[in-house]
Design a protein around this motif. Structure first.
Motif, PDB file in Angstrom:
ATOM      1  N   ALA A   8       0.870  -1.179   0.000  1.00 19.05           N
ATOM      2  CA  ALA A   8       0.000   0.000   0.000  1.00 19.05           C
ATOM      3  C   ALA A   8       0.903   1.223   0.000  1.00 19.05           C
ATOM      4  O   ALA A   8       1.860   1.295   0.775  1.00 19.05           O
ATOM      5  CB  ALA A   8      -0.907   0.007   1.230  1.00 19.05           C
ATOM      6  N   SER A   9       0.608   2.149  -0.899  1.00 19.78           N
ATOM      7  CA  SER A   9       1.476   3.315  -1.090  1.00 19.78           C
ATOM      8  C   SER A   9       0.625   4.521  -1.416  1.00 19.78           C
ATOM      9  O   SER A   9      -0.298   4.432  -2.234  1.00 19.78           O
ATOM     10  CB  SER A   9       2.424   3.014  -2.254  1.00 19.78           C
ATOM     11  N   ARG A  10       0.903   5.651  -0.783  1.00 20.39           N
ATOM     12  CA  ARG A  10       0.104   6.844  -1.071  1.00 20.39           C
ATOM     13  C   ARG A  10       0.727   7.662  -2.206  1.00 20.39           C
ATOM     14  O   ARG A  10       0.034   8.117  -3.096  1.00 20.39           O
ATOM     15  CB  ARG A  10      -0.041   7.687   0.195  1.00 20.39           C
ATOM     16  N   TYR A  11       2.046   7.841  -2.177  1.00 17.60           N
ATOM     17  CA  TYR A  11       2.698   8.707  -3.177  1.00 17.60           C
ATOM     18  C   TYR A  11       3.719   7.975  -4.038  1.00 17.60           C
ATOM     19  O   TYR A  11       4.469   8.601  -4.776  1.00 17.60           O
ATOM     20  CB  TYR A  11       3.367   9.890  -2.474  1.00 17.60           C
ATOM     21  N   SER A  13       6.364   5.872  -3.080  1.00 13.74           N
ATOM     22  CA  SER A  13       7.659   5.420  -2.542  1.00 13.74           C
ATOM     23  C   SER A  13       7.643   3.936  -2.197  1.00 13.74           C
ATOM     24  O   SER A  13       8.559   3.190  -2.557  1.00 13.74           O
ATOM     25  CB  SER A  13       8.022   6.216  -1.282  1.00 13.74           C
ATOM     26  N   THR A  14       6.603   3.508  -1.538  1.00 11.34           N
ATOM     27  CA  THR A  14       6.509   2.092  -1.147  1.00 11.34           C
ATOM     28  C   THR A  14       6.308   1.210  -2.376  1.00 11.34           C
ATOM     29  O   THR A  14       6.798   0.082  -2.412  1.00 11.34           O
ATOM     30  CB  THR A  14       5.361   1.899  -0.138  1.00 11.34           C
ATOM     31  N   ALA A  15       5.624   1.743  -3.378  1.00  7.34           N
ATOM     32  CA  ALA A  15       5.487   1.001  -4.637  1.00  7.34           C
ATOM     33  C   ALA A  15       6.866   0.758  -5.241  1.00  7.34           C
ATOM     34  O   ALA A  15       7.164  -0.348  -5.720  1.00  7.34           O
ATOM     35  CB  ALA A  15       4.605   1.789  -5.613  1.00  7.34           C
ATOM     36  N   SER A  53       3.699  -1.503   3.674  1.00  9.21           N
ATOM     37  CA  SER A  53       2.910  -0.268   3.639  1.00  9.21           C
ATOM     38  C   SER A  53       3.785   0.887   4.092  1.00  9.21           C
ATOM     39  O   SER A  53       4.706   0.709   4.891  1.00  9.21           O
ATOM     40  CB  SER A  53       1.708  -0.376   4.574  1.00  9.21           C
ATOM     41  N   SER A  54       3.465   2.056   3.602  1.00  9.25           N
ATOM     42  CA  SER A  54       4.078   3.243   4.186  1.00  9.25           C
ATOM     43  C   SER A  54       3.387   3.547   5.512  1.00  9.25           C
ATOM     44  O   SER A  54       2.267   3.086   5.766  1.00  9.25           O
ATOM     45  CB  SER A  54       3.989   4.434   3.238  1.00  9.25           C
ATOM     46  N   LEU A  55       4.093   4.312   6.339  1.00  7.28           N
ATOM     47  CA  LEU A  55       3.559   4.697   7.653  1.00  7.28           C
ATOM     48  C   LEU A  55       3.056   6.131   7.597  1.00  7.28           C
ATOM     49  O   LEU A  55       3.721   7.004   7.060  1.00  7.28           O
ATOM     50  CB  LEU A  55       4.665   4.620   8.707  1.00  7.28           C
ATOM     51  N   TYR A  56       1.883   6.347   8.134  1.00  6.73           N
ATOM     52  CA  TYR A  56       1.363   7.702   8.313  1.00  6.73           C
ATOM     53  C   TYR A  56       0.859   7.806   9.745  1.00  6.73           C
ATOM     54  O   TYR A  56       0.014   7.003  10.156  1.00  6.73           O
ATOM     55  CB  TYR A  56       0.256   7.994   7.290  1.00  6.73           C
ATOM     56  N   GLU A  57       1.407   8.758  10.463  1.00  5.20           N
ATOM     57  CA  GLU A  57       1.059   8.909  11.883  1.00  5.20           C
ATOM     58  C   GLU A  57       1.223   7.578  12.614  1.00  5.20           C
ATOM     59  O   GLU A  57       0.347   7.156  13.362  1.00  5.20           O
ATOM     60  CB  GLU A  57      -0.366   9.457  12.032  1.00  5.20           C
ATOM     61  N   PHE A  58       2.351   6.924  12.356  1.00  3.96           N
ATOM     62  CA  PHE A  58       2.756   5.698  13.058  1.00  3.96           C
ATOM     63  C   PHE A  58       1.903   4.475  12.705  1.00  3.96           C
ATOM     64  O   PHE A  58       1.987   3.456  13.387  1.00  3.96           O
ATOM     65  CB  PHE A  58       2.751   5.907  14.588  1.00  3.96           C
ATOM     66  N   HIS A  59       1.093   4.570  11.682  1.00  2.00           N
ATOM     67  CA  HIS A  59       0.243   3.432  11.307  1.00  2.00           C
ATOM     68  C   HIS A  59       0.422   3.055   9.836  1.00  2.00           C
ATOM     69  O   HIS A  59       0.671   3.915   8.996  1.00  2.00           O
ATOM     70  CB  HIS A  59      -1.239   3.772  11.536  1.00  2.00           C
ATOM     71  N   SER A  85       7.527   1.333   5.311  1.00  2.00           N
ATOM     72  CA  SER A  85       8.339   2.380   4.723  1.00  2.00           C
ATOM     73  C   SER A  85       8.005   3.706   5.383  1.00  2.00           C
ATOM     74  O   SER A  85       6.837   4.057   5.544  1.00  2.00           O
ATOM     75  CB  SER A  85       8.082   2.393   3.208  1.00  2.00           C
ATOM     76  N   GLY A  86       9.014   4.414   5.782  1.00  2.00           N
ATOM     77  CA  GLY A  86       8.776   5.704   6.441  1.00  2.00           C
ATOM     78  C   GLY A  86      10.039   6.134   7.133  1.00  2.00           C
ATOM     79  O   GLY A  86      10.523   5.438   8.009  1.00  2.00           O
ATOM     80  N   PRO A  87      10.581   7.256   6.747  1.00  2.00           N
ATOM     81  CA  PRO A  87      11.901   7.648   7.245  1.00  2.00           C
ATOM     82  C   PRO A  87      11.888   8.409   8.558  1.00  2.00           C
ATOM     83  O   PRO A  87      12.924   8.824   9.039  1.00  2.00           O
ATOM     84  CB  PRO A  87      12.417   8.566   6.131  1.00  2.00           C
TER      85      PRO A  87
HETATM   86  C1  LIG Z   1       1.642  13.398   7.070  1.00  2.00           C
HETATM   87  C2  LIG Z   1       2.745  12.370   7.078  1.00  2.00           C
HETATM   88  C3  LIG Z   1       2.864  11.502   8.156  1.00  2.00           C
HETATM   89  C4  LIG Z   1       3.906  10.560   8.212  1.00  2.00           C
HETATM   90  N1  LIG Z   1       4.039   9.746   9.289  1.00  2.00           N
HETATM   91  C5  LIG Z   1       5.101   8.885   9.373  1.00  2.00           C
HETATM   92  C6  LIG Z   1       5.300   8.063  10.532  1.00  2.00           C
HETATM   93  O1  LIG Z   1       4.532   8.071  11.462  1.00  2.00           O
HETATM   94  N2  LIG Z   1       6.406   7.269  10.553  1.00  2.00           N
HETATM   95  C7  LIG Z   1       7.305   7.234   9.535  1.00  2.00           C
HETATM   96  O2  LIG Z   1       8.303   6.533   9.644  1.00  2.00           O
HETATM   97  N3  LIG Z   1       7.097   7.955   8.398  1.00  2.00           N
HETATM   98  C8  LIG Z   1       6.047   8.785   8.303  1.00  2.00           C
HETATM   99  N4  LIG Z   1       5.844   9.546   7.173  1.00  2.00           N
HETATM  100  C9  LIG Z   1       6.749   9.377   6.031  1.00  2.00           C
HETATM  101  C10 LIG Z   1       6.135   8.439   4.967  1.00  2.00           C
HETATM  102  O3  LIG Z   1       5.775   7.205   5.516  1.00  2.00           O
HETATM  103  C11 LIG Z   1       7.220   8.216   3.895  1.00  2.00           C
HETATM  104  O4  LIG Z   1       7.407   9.412   3.200  1.00  2.00           O
HETATM  105  C12 LIG Z   1       6.861   7.094   2.956  1.00  2.00           C
HETATM  106  O5  LIG Z   1       8.018   6.740   2.227  1.00  2.00           O
HETATM  107  C13 LIG Z   1       5.744   7.445   1.991  1.00  2.00           C
HETATM  108  O6  LIG Z   1       5.499   6.302   1.190  1.00  2.00           O
HETATM  109  P1  LIG Z   1       4.364   6.265   0.075  1.00  2.00           P
HETATM  110  O7  LIG Z   1       4.731   7.291  -0.975  1.00  2.00           O
HETATM  111  O8  LIG Z   1       4.457   4.867  -0.459  1.00  2.00           O
HETATM  112  O9  LIG Z   1       3.036   6.554   0.730  1.00  2.00           O
HETATM  113  C14 LIG Z   1       4.826  10.483   7.120  1.00  2.00           C
HETATM  114  C15 LIG Z   1       4.669  11.331   6.008  1.00  2.00           C
HETATM  115  C16 LIG Z   1       3.647  12.270   5.988  1.00  2.00           C
HETATM  116  C17 LIG Z   1       3.503  13.195   4.780  1.00  2.00           C
END
Ligand SMILES: Cc1cc2nc3c(=O)[nH]c(=O)nc-3n(C[C@H](O)[C@H](O)[C@H](O)COP(=O)(O)O)c2cc1C
Length: 105
Positions: A8-11, A13-15, A53-59, A85-87
């Motif tokens: 699962a990827s929003r933008y 990167s994870t893809a 999956s990428s992480l957003y707000e730790f999920h 994935s999440g830096p």
């Molecule tokens: C609003 C927001 C919240 C995020 N929260 C986290 C997080 O809790 N932990 C983390 O490691 N990365 C977090 N990230 C970074 C994304 O997970 C990271 O950029 C990821 O590579 C995006 O992957 P995607 O393009 O596949 O969605 C966050 C990014 C954004 C924009």
């Protein structure tokens, strides 16, 4: 051996990470399908799974969590490797006290 790399990827990167994992597995002789979790139709026909999956707000993104929950019975019978994935790590602020999300997205 066939491997499903589902993500699962929003933008994107994870893809990209999932495609790279698929490429490496293919180079090592595995039959690989790389798909977003929403596109996966038949889950049980694979021998192993890589799910990320990428992480957003730790999920994890909801689609990825739902995929694992929905297919739990199948997945628990085969080798499964999960990646996130999440830096940003778990800290909400960096060493200077700045919100680590300010520069994200
Ligand atoms: C609003 C927001 C919240 C995020 N929260 C986290 C997080 O809790 N932990 C983390 O490691 N990365 C977090 N990230 C970074 C994304 O997970 C990271 O950029 C990821 O590579 C995006 O992957 P995607 O393009 O596949 O969605 C966050 C990014 C954004 C924009």
């Amino acid at each position: 051996m066939s491997v499903l790399v589902a993500y699962a990827s929003r933008y994107g990167s994870t893809a990209g990470i999932a495609e790279k994992i698929g490429e490496v597995l293919r180079d090592n002789g595995y039959g690989v399908v790389v798909q977003p979790v929403q596109a996966v139709r038949e889950v049980s026909r694979y021998d192993a799974y890589v799910i990320g999956s990428s992480l957003y707000e730790f999920h994890w993104l909801k689609d990825a969590t739902r995929f694992v929950r929905t297919h739990r019975m199948t997945l628990e019978q085969k080798p499964v490797w999960l990646f996130s994935s999440g830096p940003l790590g778990t800290a909400k602020t960096n060493d200077q006290g700045q919100d680590v999300r300010d520069g994200a997205g």
